[in-house]
Design a protein around this motif. Structure first.
Motif, PDB file in Angstrom:
ATOM      1  N   HIS A   8      47.285  15.749 -15.072  1.00 49.56           N
ATOM      2  CA  HIS A   8      46.087  16.450 -14.588  1.00 49.56           C
ATOM      3  C   HIS A   8      44.893  16.232 -15.505  1.00 49.56           C
ATOM      4  O   HIS A   8      45.015  15.761 -16.632  1.00 49.56           O
ATOM      5  CB  HIS A   8      46.375  17.944 -14.418  1.00 49.56           C
ATOM      6  CG  HIS A   8      46.684  18.669 -15.694  1.00 49.56           C
ATOM      7  ND1 HIS A   8      45.707  19.125 -16.541  1.00 49.56           N
ATOM      8  CD2 HIS A   8      47.861  19.022 -16.251  1.00 49.56           C
ATOM      9  CE1 HIS A   8      46.266  19.741 -17.563  1.00 49.56           C
ATOM     10  NE2 HIS A   8      47.582  19.678 -17.412  1.00 49.56           N
ATOM     11  N   GLY A   9      43.730  16.598 -15.008  1.00 49.92           N
ATOM     12  CA  GLY A   9      42.488  16.459 -15.754  1.00 49.92           C
ATOM     13  C   GLY A   9      42.239  17.612 -16.716  1.00 49.92           C
ATOM     14  O   GLY A   9      43.026  18.561 -16.807  1.00 49.92           O
ATOM     15  N   ASP A  16      47.320  21.303  -9.917  1.00 49.93           N
ATOM     16  CA  ASP A  16      46.454  20.389  -9.164  1.00 49.93           C
ATOM     17  C   ASP A  16      47.253  19.422  -8.291  1.00 49.93           C
ATOM     18  O   ASP A  16      46.728  18.893  -7.318  1.00 49.93           O
ATOM     19  CB  ASP A  16      45.562  19.580 -10.101  1.00 49.93           C
ATOM     20  CG  ASP A  16      44.566  20.441 -10.853  1.00 49.93           C
ATOM     21  OD1 ASP A  16      44.405  21.627 -10.507  1.00 49.93           O
ATOM     22  OD2 ASP A  16      43.951  19.922 -11.803  1.00 49.93           O
ATOM     23  N   TRP A  17      48.501  19.209  -8.645  1.00 49.94           N
ATOM     24  CA  TRP A  17      49.353  18.269  -7.925  1.00 49.94           C
ATOM     25  C   TRP A  17      50.302  18.972  -6.949  1.00 49.94           C
ATOM     26  O   TRP A  17      51.249  18.364  -6.475  1.00 49.94           O
ATOM     27  CB  TRP A  17      50.169  17.445  -8.924  1.00 49.94           C
ATOM     28  CG  TRP A  17      49.326  16.700  -9.914  1.00 49.94           C
ATOM     29  CD1 TRP A  17      49.144  17.019 -11.222  1.00 49.94           C
ATOM     30  CD2 TRP A  17      48.558  15.514  -9.699  1.00 49.94           C
ATOM     31  NE1 TRP A  17      48.321  16.095 -11.824  1.00 49.94           N
ATOM     32  CE2 TRP A  17      47.947  15.165 -10.903  1.00 49.94           C
ATOM     33  CE3 TRP A  17      48.339  14.708  -8.575  1.00 49.94           C
ATOM     34  CZ2 TRP A  17      47.126  14.050 -11.049  1.00 49.94           C
ATOM     35  CZ3 TRP A  17      47.524  13.593  -8.713  1.00 49.94           C
ATOM     36  CH2 TRP A  17      46.929  13.274  -9.934  1.00 49.94           C
ATOM     37  N   HIS A  67      44.463  11.637 -13.711  1.00 51.33           N
ATOM     38  CA  HIS A  67      43.291  12.105 -12.971  1.00 51.33           C
ATOM     39  C   HIS A  67      42.194  12.538 -13.942  1.00 51.33           C
ATOM     40  O   HIS A  67      42.454  13.282 -14.889  1.00 51.33           O
ATOM     41  CB  HIS A  67      43.670  13.275 -12.062  1.00 51.33           C
ATOM     42  CG  HIS A  67      42.492  13.890 -11.388  1.00 51.33           C
ATOM     43  ND1 HIS A  67      42.092  15.167 -11.630  1.00 51.33           N
ATOM     44  CD2 HIS A  67      41.615  13.370 -10.496  1.00 51.33           C
ATOM     45  CE1 HIS A  67      41.020  15.444 -10.911  1.00 51.33           C
ATOM     46  NE2 HIS A  67      40.709  14.356 -10.218  1.00 51.33           N
ATOM     47  N   SER A  68      40.978  12.068 -13.727  1.00 49.65           N
ATOM     48  CA  SER A  68      39.808  12.474 -14.490  1.00 49.65           C
ATOM     49  C   SER A  68      40.072  12.332 -15.989  1.00 49.65           C
ATOM     50  O   SER A  68      40.350  11.246 -16.475  1.00 49.65           O
ATOM     51  CB  SER A  68      39.399  13.895 -14.089  1.00 49.65           C
ATOM     52  OG  SER A  68      38.163  14.248 -14.649  1.00 49.65           O
ATOM     53  N   LEU A  89      42.877   7.897 -11.208  1.00 49.42           N
ATOM     54  CA  LEU A  89      42.286   8.573 -10.047  1.00 49.42           C
ATOM     55  C   LEU A  89      41.013   9.274 -10.489  1.00 49.42           C
ATOM     56  O   LEU A  89      41.055  10.205 -11.291  1.00 49.42           O
ATOM     57  CB  LEU A  89      43.297   9.575  -9.477  1.00 49.42           C
ATOM     58  CG  LEU A  89      42.871  10.407  -8.291  1.00 49.42           C
ATOM     59  CD1 LEU A  89      42.610   9.514  -7.086  1.00 49.42           C
ATOM     60  CD2 LEU A  89      43.949  11.426  -7.969  1.00 49.42           C
ATOM     61  N   THR A  90      39.877   8.821  -9.994  1.00 58.04           N
ATOM     62  CA  THR A  90      38.551   9.291 -10.430  1.00 58.04           C
ATOM     63  C   THR A  90      38.523   9.473 -11.943  1.00 58.04           C
ATOM     64  O   THR A  90      38.268  10.556 -12.452  1.00 58.04           O
ATOM     65  CB  THR A  90      38.111  10.584  -9.705  1.00 58.04           C
ATOM     66  OG1 THR A  90      39.022  11.644  -9.995  1.00 58.04           O
ATOM     67  CG2 THR A  90      37.985  10.382  -8.223  1.00 58.04           C
TER      68      THR A  90
END
Length: 105
Positions: A8-9, A16-17, A67-68, A89-90
């Motif tokens: 996660h970011g 978040d997942w 992510h992030s 991812l982003t």
């Protein structure tokens, strides 16, 4: 099947997942969703990486998704574990020599 490692970011958590994890598991994949110590201001990328490595254990066929802010940690995992694929991812991607602390400048 693959083992998806979902990182996660910085402003998030493993929650978040919560939709993607079950979807991947339902398709026969193993899913690891570590909780990074984001709230611990003394923790850095070494601690983030250790958290992920510990969560993965002896699993193989790894697809690491960052992510992030998690994209800073994802490539570090490949130095420690046999990673098949890294997905950003982003992602937050620094310029050469730029530290995460410089990101907001």
């Amino acid at each position: 099947m693959a083992t998806f490692v979902l990182i996660h970011g910085g402003g998030g958590s493993s929650w978040d997942w919560h939709l993607l994890g079950p979807e991947l598991a339902g398709r026969g994949h193993d899913v690891v969703v570590p909780e990074l110590p984001i709230g611990d201001r003394t923790a850095g990328f070494a601690e983030f990486c250790e958290t992920v490595v510990d969560a993965v254990g002896d699993r193989s066929n790894l697809v690491v998704v960052g992510h992030s802010y998690g994209a800073f940690t994802a490539p570090l995992i490949a130095d420690r574990l046999p990673v098949r694929l890294i997905v950003l991812l982003t992602p937050m991607i620094p310029k050469p020599g730029e530290s995460p602390g410089d990101w907001w400048g």
